[in-house]
Write an enzyme that holds these catalytic residues in place. Sequence first.
Site, PDB file in Angstrom:
ATOM      1  N   GLU A  41      10.162  62.416  46.096  1.00 30.80           N
ATOM      2  CA  GLU A  41       9.831  63.535  46.860  1.00 30.80           C
ATOM      3  C   GLU A  41       8.490  64.321  46.217  1.00 30.80           C
ATOM      4  OE1 GLU A  41      14.160  62.634  47.417  1.00 30.80           O
ATOM      5  OE2 GLU A  41      12.805  62.935  45.736  1.00 30.80           O
TER       6      GLU A  41
ATOM      7  N   HIS B 277      24.658  66.996  49.234  1.00 26.95           N
ATOM      8  CA  HIS B 277      24.294  67.014  50.638  1.00 26.95           C
ATOM      9  C   HIS B 277      24.799  68.344  51.362  1.00 26.95           C
ATOM     10  CE1 HIS B 277      24.189  62.926  49.232  1.00 26.95           C
ATOM     11  NE2 HIS B 277      23.211  62.545  50.119  1.00 26.95           N
TER      12      HIS B 277
END
Length: 391
Positions: free
Chosen positions: A125, A195
């Site tokens: 990321e 998540h």
Amino acid sequence: MAATRLFLRASPVKSSLTGLTGGVRSSLGLTLLKRSPDRTAEPKAQRRHAAHFSYHPDPAPAQYGPTQKMNLFQAVTSALDNTLAGDPTAVIFGEDVAFGGVFRCTVGLRDKYGKDRVFNTPLCEQGIVGFGIGAAVAGATAIAEIQFADYIYPAFDQIVNEAAKYRYRSGNMYDCGKLTIRSPWGCVGHGSIYHSQSPEAFFAHCPGIKIVVPRGPVQAKGLLLSCIADQNPCIFFEPKILYRAAVEQVPTEAYQIPLSQAEVLQEGSDLTLVAWGTQVHVLREVAAMAQEKLGVSCELIDLQTILPWDTETVCKSVVKTGRLLISHEAPVTGGFAAEISSTVQEECFLNLEAPISRVCGYDTPFPHIFEPFYIPDKWKCFEAVKRMINY
């Protein structure tokens, strides 16, 4: 090759999964469970929790031309398609985006525009955002995807210390304003700790970036196109529980919805409700319950842009109603509701008829099986409405 995440002893381990979607990777498909011998006797069918809200689509907008039925992820795809078609410098990159992405938001775009404009990145990321900053500084319209908002934290330094400060530190000689970072966001019913997170408040403390969260397909396309066109780096959080649950008539051509403008979805006189993303639909039900059961008229506001947020619309409403309830999924301490509450208290103190109420997630990691108890559902919000009215 990009990979998905498995969880073992609460530590993210990255691995590859080929799922039922014909080779498309999915990060939500696996959870490691410690199984006891008697679990084999359990029925194979597993009950799923129902959504904690009902989705009511907005009317089809007439001002942007012909419309087509789309869910939220298709509206995102449409916005990206419009951008790639109209801007030859636009590039889309991230984990698995060449295959269409985990949630199918980029499906078909590589085949249509080529592998040089829609391409996968390593599973890093920090590198994704760093590359996006460089591409934007060089003049490209850079659209980065972080596969889940929960995994945006490795890129925090690049976003906060680089992207947000590029223009300021150069005296406006150069900037990375053409960078947009997309990321699935919020609870989904079974996402657990890695998540389900809503990290908007972390970035709201940082001048130099804009943060946007849509409530449905029409807003998703218009706000995303505004983020891409905006000359400041933007973070665009997409409520993943709405990717398929939210369906509306969405204009097929490009259009923009202004940033930093909240939308009053329902006018009222007794209490102001403020939310963004999925929680807007929860509060829509709360407003209906308050009217039906209490005779209380609620004004519902979708904030839409978290930073810079529309203080004028919110404060104007609170001056009228005298009461304010703010709700979001993120933990209550340090959540963006605290910033709204503080500002409204400073600006509207003499107009308040009751203490400002925040109905938010608890100060715990996001749970798995206890998600129904964690989320700020309509019943928690309705109880807060009753307390405020009876204050």
